[in-house]
Scaffold this motif. Sequence first.
Motif, PDB file in Angstrom:
ATOM      1  N   GLY A   1     -15.749 -20.106 -10.713  1.00  0.00           N
ATOM      2  CA  GLY A   1     -15.628 -19.717 -12.078  1.00  0.00           C
ATOM      3  C   GLY A   1     -14.926 -20.803 -12.918  1.00  0.00           C
TER       4      GLY A   1
ATOM      5  N   TYR B   1     -12.202  -9.395  -6.968  1.00  0.00           N
ATOM      6  CA  TYR B   1     -11.560 -10.542  -7.357  1.00  0.00           C
ATOM      7  C   TYR B   1     -10.170 -10.761  -6.284  1.00  0.00           C
TER       8      TYR B   1
ATOM      9  N   ASN C   1     -16.039  -9.572 -12.287  1.00  0.00           N
ATOM     10  CA  ASN C   1     -15.923 -10.706 -11.472  1.00  0.00           C
ATOM     11  C   ASN C   1     -15.882  -9.979  -9.899  1.00  0.00           C
TER      12      ASN C   1
ATOM     13  N   LYS D   1     -11.758 -18.535 -20.105  1.00  0.00           N
ATOM     14  CA  LYS D   1     -13.329 -18.545 -20.079  1.00  0.00           C
ATOM     15  C   LYS D   1     -13.997 -18.304 -21.544  1.00  0.00           C
TER      16      LYS D   1
ATOM     17  N   TYR E   1     -21.496 -14.451 -14.673  1.00  0.00           N
ATOM     18  CA  TYR E   1     -21.974 -14.359 -13.231  1.00  0.00           C
ATOM     19  C   TYR E   1     -22.873 -13.773 -12.944  1.00  0.00           C
TER      20      TYR E   1
HETATM   21  C1  MLT Z   1     -13.612 -17.325  -9.897  1.00  0.00           C
HETATM   22  O1  MLT Z   1     -14.347 -18.261  -9.628  1.00  0.00           O
HETATM   23  O2  MLT Z   1     -13.814 -16.256  -9.524  1.00  0.00           O
HETATM   24  C2  MLT Z   1     -12.607 -17.516 -10.854  1.00  0.00           C
HETATM   25  O3  MLT Z   1     -12.050 -18.866 -10.547  1.00  0.00           O
HETATM   26  C3  MLT Z   1     -11.558 -16.685 -11.149  1.00  0.00           C
HETATM   27  C4  MLT Z   1     -10.492 -17.350 -11.625  1.00  0.00           C
HETATM   28  O4  MLT Z   1     -10.512 -17.334 -13.112  1.00  0.00           O
HETATM   29  O5  MLT Z   1      -9.240 -17.315 -11.009  1.00  0.00           O
END
Ligand code: MLT
Length: 410
Positions: A42, A132, A187, A249, A347
Motif C-alpha cells: 500500500g 497488519y 488493512n 496515505k 484496499y
Molecule cells: C501495506 O501495504 O499494508 C502498507 O504498506 C502498510 C504500511 O503502511 O506499512
Amino acid sequence: MATVNDNYLKLKAGYLFPEIARRVNAFIEANPDAKVIRLGIGDVTEPLPQACRDAMIKAVEDMGDRSSFKGYGPEQGYAWLREKIAAHDFQARGCDIDASEIFISDGSKCDCGNILDIFGDDNIIAVTDPVYPVYVDTNVMVGHTGDINEKGEYEGLVYLPVTAENNFTAEIPSQKVDLIYLCFPNNPTGATATKEHLQAWVDYARANGSIIFFDAAYEAFITDPSLPHSIYEIEGAKECAIEFRSFSKNAGFTGTRCALTVVPKNLIGKAKDGSNVELWKLWNRRQSTKFNGVSYIVQRGAEAVYSEEGQAQTRALIDFYMENAKIIREQLTVAGLAVYGGENAPYVWVKTPAGLTSWDFFDKLLQACNVVGTPGSGFGAAGEGYFRISAFNSRDNVNEAMRRIVEKFK
Ligand code: MLT
C-alpha cells in the motif's frame, strides 16, 4: 560471545512485503520484458500536494537563515502542527482531544511497535486475523508470544477471526484481554466499523481495564458519513484508547514520513505495585529519551495539509485513489471474483477462485497477468483464500491491470 534476542528467531522468515518483493524480483529476472504492475504494498504513487511542497521549500529557506534556523525541535512535535491536528482532526468532529495529547512521529508503523515499550510483558494481547503484520511481529520481537504453530499463529496471542461470515468485524472476545489492536478502515480487508461496533469495544475495554490500540491510518478514505473517523468519537474512548494516524496515505507522505499518536492524559495503566500510572507520562518519557522529533521541514509540509489549498489537494488525492478502488471493485466483479472493501478504504479484499490458495492466486496473477497483489494468508491464517489489491497506483496502471485480469479470468 554476545547473545542475541532469541525472540527474533521465532519470527516467520520474512516480513510479508519483502517476501513479495523477492518473488517479484525473481519473476522479473526470469522475464525481463514483462510489464509488471504492482498493486501489492500500500504505497502511494501520486506526487505530494503542491501546498505541502511549497511549505517544505519555504521551510528549507528558513533553515538557511540564522533568524529562522531550527535545531532540535520538541520531541512531541511543534505546537503549531499539533494544534492544527487537534482542531481539525479531532475537535471539529466533537472529540475532546487537546494538542498536548498529540505526539508527532515519523510513522504509525514505528509507533505501533514502539508503544509496547510502555506496557508490561504480562498483558494478554488480542489481534484480528487477518491483521497488519506489524502488530504481531512487534509483539514477537519483545517476547510477548511463544513459538509459531503449524497454523501460522503465535502461542500466547488471542486471534479474533474476521471473515465474510462475520462481515469482517471481530466479535468481542468472551475472555479478558488487556491490549487490543483495531484498525478501521481496515488493512487488509477494507472493512469499516460502525459507531455501534466501536462502542461495544470501548464498553468492553472499560469494563475490563483494557487498552485499545486504534489504527486510523486510513480514516481519510471513509466516504460513508455515518462512519466514525476516530475512536474518540465514541463515548468513553478517552479512558481506554490510544489512536495512531498518519500523513502517509492521505497526503502521500510514505516517503516523506510524518504521523501522530494520541495518548489521552487520563489514560491509566497499572504498575506492578498496584498503583495507577498515566500512560501519557510514560509515552512522553519514552519519546523524549528515544526520539528527537520529525524534521522541521517535514512538519511544515504536514501543517500545509490543513491549509485551504492543502485540504483541497489532499481531498483530490484521496478521491483519485478511491476512483481506482471503484474501478478495481467493478472490474474484478466483471472477472467473476467476489470482492469486499474498497468503498471506504483503498484496499479491495478478493475471494480467490475455488481451489486456489492465496499464494496460488498470487503466482497465477503474477505469471498470467504480470500483476502483483498481496496474498491474504500473509496477513494471518484466516486470510487464507483471500487476496488484497491496493488502489494506490496510477489510473493507467489500474486500468491496464484490470484489463489483463478480466481477459484471463472472465
Ligand atoms: C501495506 O501495504 O499494508 C502498507 O504498506 C502498510 C504500511 O503502511 O506499512
